[in-house]
Design a protein around this motif. Structure first.
Motif, short mmCIF file in Angstrom:
data_model
loop_
_atom_site.label_atom_id
_atom_site.label_comp_id
_atom_site.label_asym_id
_atom_site.label_seq_id
_atom_site.Cartn_x
_atom_site.Cartn_y
_atom_site.Cartn_z
N ASN A 153 -20.21 43.21 -19.48
CA ASN A 153 -19.55 42.00 -19.96
C ASN A 153 -18.16 42.26 -20.54
O ASN A 153 -17.50 41.34 -21.00
N ARG A 154 -17.76 43.53 -20.53
CA ARG A 154 -16.42 43.93 -20.99
C ARG A 154 -16.17 43.62 -22.47
O ARG A 154 -15.03 43.55 -22.90
N LEU A 155 -17.21 43.37 -23.25
CA LEU A 155 -17.01 43.08 -24.66
C LEU A 155 -16.78 44.36 -25.44
O LEU A 155 -17.37 45.41 -25.16
N THR A 156 -15.93 44.27 -26.46
CA THR A 156 -15.73 45.38 -27.36
C THR A 156 -17.06 45.79 -27.98
O THR A 156 -17.86 44.95 -28.35
N GLY A 157 -17.29 47.10 -28.09
CA GLY A 157 -18.48 47.59 -28.75
C GLY A 157 -19.70 47.72 -27.87
O GLY A 157 -20.75 48.18 -28.31
N GLN A 158 -19.60 47.32 -26.60
CA GLN A 158 -20.77 47.39 -25.71
C GLN A 158 -20.46 48.22 -24.47
O GLN A 158 -20.99 47.98 -23.38
N ARG A 159 -19.59 49.21 -24.63
CA ARG A 159 -19.19 50.03 -23.49
C ARG A 159 -20.36 50.78 -22.89
O ARG A 159 -20.58 50.76 -21.68
N GLU A 160 -21.15 51.46 -23.74
CA GLU A 160 -22.25 52.27 -23.23
C GLU A 160 -23.30 51.40 -22.55
O GLU A 160 -23.82 51.76 -21.49
N ALA A 161 -23.63 50.25 -23.13
CA ALA A 161 -24.62 49.36 -22.53
C ALA A 161 -24.12 48.83 -21.19
O ALA A 161 -24.88 48.71 -20.22
N SER A 162 -22.83 48.50 -21.13
CA SER A 162 -22.26 47.99 -19.88
C SER A 162 -22.24 49.05 -18.80
O SER A 162 -22.57 48.79 -17.63
N LEU A 163 -21.89 50.28 -19.15
CA LEU A 163 -21.87 51.37 -18.17
C LEU A 163 -23.27 51.67 -17.65
O LEU A 163 -23.47 51.96 -16.46
N ASP A 164 -24.26 51.57 -18.54
CA ASP A 164 -25.64 51.80 -18.12
C ASP A 164 -26.07 50.73 -17.12
O ASP A 164 -26.73 51.03 -16.11
N ALA A 165 -25.70 49.47 -17.37
CA ALA A 165 -26.04 48.38 -16.45
C ALA A 165 -25.37 48.59 -15.09
O ALA A 165 -25.98 48.36 -14.03
N LEU A 166 -24.10 49.02 -15.11
CA LEU A 166 -23.38 49.27 -13.87
C LEU A 166 -24.00 50.42 -13.07
O LEU A 166 -24.08 50.38 -11.84
N GLN A 167 -24.46 51.45 -13.79
CA GLN A 167 -25.09 52.59 -13.12
C GLN A 167 -26.39 52.17 -12.44
O GLN A 167 -26.68 52.56 -11.30
N ARG A 168 -27.16 51.33 -13.12
CA ARG A 168 -28.42 50.86 -12.53
C ARG A 168 -28.14 49.95 -11.33
O ARG A 168 -28.87 49.96 -10.34
N ALA A 169 -27.06 49.14 -11.43
CA ALA A 169 -26.69 48.29 -10.31
C ALA A 169 -26.28 49.12 -9.09
O ALA A 169 -26.61 48.78 -7.95
N ALA A 170 -25.56 50.21 -9.35
CA ALA A 170 -25.13 51.09 -8.25
C ALA A 170 -26.31 51.72 -7.53
O ALA A 170 -26.29 51.91 -6.31
N LYS A 171 -27.39 52.03 -8.28
CA LYS A 171 -28.58 52.60 -7.67
C LYS A 171 -29.32 51.57 -6.81
O LYS A 171 -29.97 51.91 -5.82
N LEU A 172 -29.25 50.30 -7.21
CA LEU A 172 -29.91 49.24 -6.46
C LEU A 172 -29.13 48.81 -5.22
O LEU A 172 -29.70 48.26 -4.27
N LEU A 173 -27.83 49.06 -5.23
CA LEU A 173 -26.95 48.55 -4.18
C LEU A 173 -27.40 48.95 -2.76
O LEU A 173 -27.41 48.09 -1.86
N PRO A 174 -27.80 50.21 -2.50
CA PRO A 174 -28.19 50.58 -1.13
C PRO A 174 -29.44 49.85 -0.62
O PRO A 174 -29.68 49.79 0.58
N GLU A 175 -30.24 49.29 -1.55
CA GLU A 175 -31.48 48.63 -1.15
C GLU A 175 -31.25 47.21 -0.64
O GLU A 175 -32.16 46.58 -0.08
N LEU A 176 -30.05 46.66 -0.86
CA LEU A 176 -29.77 45.29 -0.45
C LEU A 176 -29.51 45.22 1.05
O LEU A 176 -28.97 46.16 1.65
N GLN A 177 -29.90 44.10 1.65
CA GLN A 177 -29.60 43.86 3.05
C GLN A 177 -28.16 43.36 3.14
O GLN A 177 -27.85 42.24 2.70
N GLN A 178 -27.29 44.17 3.71
CA GLN A 178 -25.86 43.85 3.73
C GLN A 178 -25.17 44.66 4.82
O GLN A 178 -25.65 45.71 5.23
#
Length: 326
Positions: free
Chosen positions: A1-26
Motif C-alpha cells: 500500500n506504499r504507506l509509511t511504516g509498512q515497508r516490511e509488510a508490503s514487501l512480504d505481500a509482494l514476495q508472496r504475490a510473485a510466487k503465485l504469479l506463475p500459477e495464473l493462466q496468462q
C-alpha cells in the motif's frame, strides 16, 4: 500500500504475490507485464520509511527518567546519586552530574546537545528546582528554585543561534538566554498553561491551556500576544521548522496540524480516546508521533493522514532524532 511504516509488510505481500504469479493462466506477455509491475511496486515500497524497534534499555533502569539528545548519540537519566549521560550504542558513561537534593522528574537536551535541563521535584517536597547543565564545560549554568512544570529549548541549528530556554510556570512563561541568565524575559498569558513551544525560527512562543480554545503566540521582539482561535482545548504542541507547521494534541484526543503562517488548520488526525499529552513531528514533517492517556503511542503518516503503528500500554514519548531516523 506504499504507506509509511509498512515497508516490511508490503514487501512480504509482494514476495508472496510473485510466487503465485506463475500459477495464473496468462499469456507470456501478460506474465511479463505483471512481473514488471510487482518489481516496480517493490522499488516504490523500498523508498518508504519503516518503523522497527532498534534497541530496548535494560529492565533494571525501569522507572528512571530518561531523555535522548537530538542525534540519539547520548542519553541522560536520573539516578539516586545524580544524573548520568551515557553513549547510546554501548552505554559507556560519558558524564556524571552531581546529585541534587531533590530527584529529577523531567529532562531535556538542547537541540545541539550542549545543555541538559532538569526539573527537580518530589511529592514529599514543597519546592521545585530548575537546573541547566553545560555538558561541554561540565558546569551548572542555572540552578534556581522555580515552579516550572514544563520547558523547551530554542532551535540552535544555525551557527549564530543563541540557546534559549523557555520555562512554564502556571500562566507565566520565562525565557532565559543561556549566555546570560540574569535577566529572563517573561510574559503572563492570563490562563493556566499546559504546554509551550518555540515557533517561527525562535521568534515566537506558542502556548496552550485546557481553559482556552485557542493557541496564543507570544512575539518575543515586540512582546505582544496574538491568539489563533480553534475549536479545541489543547494539551500539547510541537513545531516543524521545515514546513512551519504546528501540531497540537487536544484533551479530547484530537490531533490538529496548523499552518501558522496562514493561521489555518491543515488537517485533523482522529483515533486517540483520551487527552494527547505529548506530540512530536519528524524534522521532514512526514511522520507524527503522539502519546495519550488512553495508554497508546501512535505513529501517523502525515501525507495520507493515517495511523500506521500503535504501541499499546503506557509509554513515554521522547521525540524524533535530528535526522528523523529514530
Amino acid at each position: 500500500n506504499r504507506l509509511t511504516g509498512q515497508r516490511e509488510a508490503s514487501l512480504d505481500a509482494l514476495q508472496r504475490a510473485a510466487k503465485l504469479l506463475p500459477e495464473l493462466q496468462q499469456s507470456p506477455e501478460e506474465y511479463d507485464r505483471r512481473r514488471k509491475q510487482l518489481r516496480n511496486e517493490a522499488v516504490a515500497v523500498l523508498a518508504k520509511t519503516d518503523i522497527t524497534i532498534d534497541r530496548e534499555k535494560d529492565p533494571d533502569r525501569t522507572g528512571v527518567v530518561t531523555e535522548y539528545d537530538y542525534d540519539y548519540h547520548r542519553y541522560a537519566f536520573s539516578r539516586p546519586h545524580g544524573m548520568e549521560i551515557r553513549r547510546t550504542t554501548d552505554d559507556h558513561l560519558m558524564l556524571t552530574i552531581p546529585r541534587h537534593e531533590v530527584p529529577a522528574k523531567f529532562l531535556l537536551f538542547s537541540s545541539d546537545g550542549r545543555y541538559l535541563a532538569a526539573i527537580h521535584w518530589h511529592n514529599s517536597f514543597e519546592k521545585r528546582y530548575l537546573q541547566v547543565w553545560d555538558c561541554e564545560k561540565n558546569s551548572s549554568v542555572l540552578n534556581i528554585e522555580s515552579a516550572a512544570s514544563k520547558f523547551c529549548f530554542s532551535d540552535v541549528s544555525g551557527s549564530d543561534d543563541i540557546a534559549r530556554l523557555a520555562i512554564m510556570e502556571d500562566s507565566v512563561v520565562r525565557v532565559y538566554d543561556l549566555s546570560d541568565v540574569s535577566t529572563p524575559a517573561s510574559q503572563d498569558f492570563g490562563f493556566p498553561l499546559d504546554d509551550i513551544q518555540f515557533t517561527d525560527g525562535n521568534a515566537r512562543i506558542a502556548a496552550v491551556g485546557s481553559t482556552q480554545r485557542a493557541i496564543v503566540f507570544w512575539t518575543l521582539e515586540s512582546d505582544t500576544l496574538d491568539p489563533l482561535p480553534t475549536t479545541n482545548n489543547w494539551a500539547s504542541l510541537d513545531w516543524c521548522a521545515k514546513t512551519n507547521q504546528l501540531a497540537a494534541g487536544a484533551h479530547n484526543g484530537t490531533i490538529e496540524v496548523f499552518d501558522i503562517e496562514q493561521g489555518v488548520s491543515r488537517f485533523k488526525l482522529i483515533g486517540h480516546e483520551d487527552s494527547v499529552h505529548k506530540i512530536s513531528i519528524s524534522p521532514d514533517g512526514e511522520v507524527l508521533a503522539s502519546n495519550s492517556w488512553d495508554s497508546t503511542t501512535r505513529i501517523w503518516d502525515v501525507q495520507s493522514q493515517l495511523e500506521f503503528r500503535r504501541l499499546e500500554h503506557h509509554r513515554i514519548l521522547s521525540g524524533f532524532s535530528r535526522d528523523g531516523q529514530n
